[in-house]
Design a protein around this motif. Structure first.
Motif, PDB file in Angstrom:
ATOM      1  N   LYS A   6       0.852  -1.203   0.000  1.00 33.84           N
ATOM      2  CA  LYS A   6       0.000   0.000   0.000  1.00 33.84           C
ATOM      3  C   LYS A   6       0.882   1.246   0.000  1.00 33.84           C
ATOM      4  CE  LYS A   6      -0.277  -0.188   4.998  1.00 33.84           C
ATOM      5  NZ  LYS A   6      -0.911  -1.025   5.998  1.00 33.84           N
ATOM      6  N   ASN A  64      -4.223  -2.763   0.508  1.00 32.58           N
ATOM      7  CA  ASN A  64      -5.316  -2.382   1.414  1.00 32.58           C
ATOM      8  C   ASN A  64      -6.441  -1.619   0.737  1.00 32.58           C
ATOM      9  OD1 ASN A  64      -2.831  -2.724   3.025  1.00 32.58           O
ATOM     10  ND2 ASN A  64      -4.180  -2.249   4.738  1.00 32.58           N
ATOM     11  N   ILE A  67      -5.832  -7.115   2.021  1.00 28.07           N
ATOM     12  CA  ILE A  67      -5.647  -7.176   3.477  1.00 28.07           C
ATOM     13  C   ILE A  67      -6.282  -5.998   4.215  1.00 28.07           C
ATOM     14  CG2 ILE A  67      -3.499  -8.524   3.257  1.00 28.07           C
ATOM     15  CD1 ILE A  67      -1.959  -5.940   3.897  1.00 28.07           C
ATOM     16  N   MET A  81       4.012  -8.373  11.443  1.00 25.78           N
ATOM     17  CA  MET A  81       4.292  -7.276  10.519  1.00 25.78           C
ATOM     18  C   MET A  81       5.757  -6.843  10.728  1.00 25.78           C
ATOM     19  SD  MET A  81       0.518  -5.506  10.720  1.00 25.78           S
ATOM     20  CE  MET A  81       1.047  -3.956  11.359  1.00 25.78           C
ATOM     21  N   SER A  82       6.124  -5.687  10.194  1.00 29.79           N
ATOM     22  CA  SER A  82       7.547  -5.292  10.226  1.00 29.79           C
ATOM     23  C   SER A  82       8.177  -5.359  11.616  1.00 29.79           C
ATOM     24  CB  SER A  82       7.713  -3.864   9.684  1.00 29.79           C
ATOM     25  OG  SER A  82       7.443  -3.841   8.311  1.00 29.79           O
ATOM     26  N   ARG A 137       3.090 -10.404   7.067  1.00 26.82           N
ATOM     27  CA  ARG A 137       2.739  -9.311   6.147  1.00 26.82           C
ATOM     28  C   ARG A 137       3.640  -8.123   6.464  1.00 26.82           C
ATOM     29  NH1 ARG A 137      -1.539 -10.479   9.237  1.00 26.82           N
ATOM     30  NH2 ARG A 137      -1.386  -8.335   9.984  1.00 26.82           N
ATOM     31  N   GLY A 166       5.507  -4.513   5.344  1.00 29.51           N
ATOM     32  CA  GLY A 166       5.535  -3.355   4.453  1.00 29.51           C
ATOM     33  C   GLY A 166       6.772  -2.506   4.645  1.00 29.51           C
ATOM     34  N   SER A 167       6.784  -1.722   5.705  1.00 32.36           N
ATOM     35  CA  SER A 167       7.851  -0.718   5.859  1.00 32.36           C
ATOM     36  C   SER A 167       9.251  -1.329   5.965  1.00 32.36           C
ATOM     37  CB  SER A 167       7.548   0.190   7.052  1.00 32.36           C
ATOM     38  OG  SER A 167       7.135  -0.561   8.152  1.00 32.36           O
ATOM     39  N   ARG A 190       6.131   4.718   4.515  1.00 32.23           N
ATOM     40  CA  ARG A 190       5.195   4.947   3.411  1.00 32.23           C
ATOM     41  C   ARG A 190       5.006   6.426   3.105  1.00 32.23           C
ATOM     42  NH1 ARG A 190       3.341   0.044   5.460  1.00 32.23           N
ATOM     43  NH2 ARG A 190       2.445   0.946   7.328  1.00 32.23           N
TER      44      ARG A 190
HETATM   45  C1  LIG Z   1       0.062  -1.908   6.547  1.00 35.45           C
HETATM   46  C2  LIG Z   1      -0.237  -3.291   6.954  1.00 35.45           C
HETATM   47  C3  LIG Z   1       0.786  -4.223   7.187  1.00 35.45           C
HETATM   48  C4  LIG Z   1       2.262  -3.903   7.095  1.00 35.45           C
HETATM   49  O1  LIG Z   1       2.666  -3.013   8.093  1.00 35.45           O
HETATM   50  P1  LIG Z   1       4.221  -2.688   8.314  1.00 35.45           P
HETATM   51  O2  LIG Z   1       4.290  -2.269   9.734  1.00 35.45           O
HETATM   52  O3  LIG Z   1       4.552  -1.597   7.357  1.00 35.45           O
HETATM   53  O4  LIG Z   1       4.978  -3.913   8.044  1.00 35.45           O
HETATM   54  C5  LIG Z   1       0.425  -5.525   7.487  1.00 35.45           C
HETATM   55  N1  LIG Z   1      -0.862  -5.898   7.580  1.00 35.45           N
HETATM   56  C6  LIG Z   1      -1.864  -5.031   7.376  1.00 35.45           C
HETATM   57  C7  LIG Z   1      -3.264  -5.517   7.464  1.00 35.45           C
HETATM   58  C8  LIG Z   1      -1.591  -3.703   7.063  1.00 35.45           C
HETATM   59  O5  LIG Z   1      -2.612  -2.851   6.868  1.00 35.45           O
END
Ligand SMILES: *Cc1c(COP(=O)(O)O)cnc(C)c1O
Length: 232
Positions: free
Chosen positions: A35, A56, A78, A200-201, A216, A218-219, A225
């Protein structure tokens, strides 16, 4: 080597080390949460070997999907789901991890082209809520899982959760443990599920130690972001 491919490599190493610490042989799949990242950055991750991406926002995802149509990507939805978006989600994704009520599952099932493989579904549960341990919520979860299993064009794969962020690793593990217990409860009730999407991260190592089969991230892959620019 680019920053993105370097980050991916670091994360894969950490995943492997976390698995080894708890003697796990099964797979942990990495969903790159993209995202607010441009299609160009997704392509960079793809070229570094990343093939699963999580989005997302439906409209944003569809733009990137068309820009990356030449790539063999598995797309996971997600984000929170509004019922008027279920049609597009059912058409444009192969996984939906954020199903939290029957109405959404019914609409996804109806909208999914029956000539396509079934849409893979995770039920999103609230894990930071202590009450989620209570019998009533467990029964609600079993009921929802039962109803989803009966819908055509969907395949229930497991659970997804986003615990409250905390830097306390013991608390991270405790929150993930609650989700794993719900996952085990469903398996014990005969559901053929294989997916525990937690981590997550900032907490994926603890999640893997508690049994995550999907993380999952992202950052930690893409950096912080910033607003998306698809024409980059
Ligand atoms: C944004 C998001 C993530 C990833 O988050 P980070 O902290 O950047 O890794 C994982 N799962 C969901 C549902 C998210 O919305």
């Amino acid at each position: 080597m680019t920053i993105i491919s370097n980050s991916l490599q670091v994360i894969q190493t950490n995943i492997l080390q976390a698995k080894n610490r708890v003697n796990r042989q099964d797979a942990v799949n990495l969903v790159a949460v993209s995202k607010a990242q441009s299609a160009k950055r997704l392509r960079e991750a793809y070229q570094a070997g990343q093939t699963i991406f999580g989005e997302n926002y439906v409209q944003e995802a569809i733009v990137k999907q068309s820009l990356l149509a030449d790539c063999n990507i598995e797309w996971h939805f997600i984000g929170p789901i509004q019922s008027n978006k279920t049609q597009l989600i059912a058409q444009h994704f192969s996984w939906v991890q954020s199903v939290d009520r029957l109405k959404i599952a019914q609409r996804l099932s109806k909208a999914r082209d029956s000539t396509l493989p079934p849409l893979n579904i995770c039920i999103q549960i609230n894990s930071s809520n202590e009450a989620s341990k209570s019998g009533i919520q467990s029964q609600e979860l079993i009921d929802l899982a039962t109803e989803i299993t009966e819908l055509p064009n969907l395949k229930l794969r497991g659970l997804m959760a986003i615990p409250a962020p905390t830097s306390d690793v013991a608390k991270q593990r405790q929150q993930f443990k609650v989700v794993r217990e719900s996952f085990t409860l469903l398996q014990q009730n005969g559901f053929d599920i294989d997916t525990l999407s937690i981590g997550m991260s900032d907490d994926y190592v603890a999640a893997i130690e508690e049994g995550a089969t999907i993380v999952r991230i992202g950052s930690a892959i893409f950096g912080a972001r910033t607003p998306v620019k698809n024409n980059e």
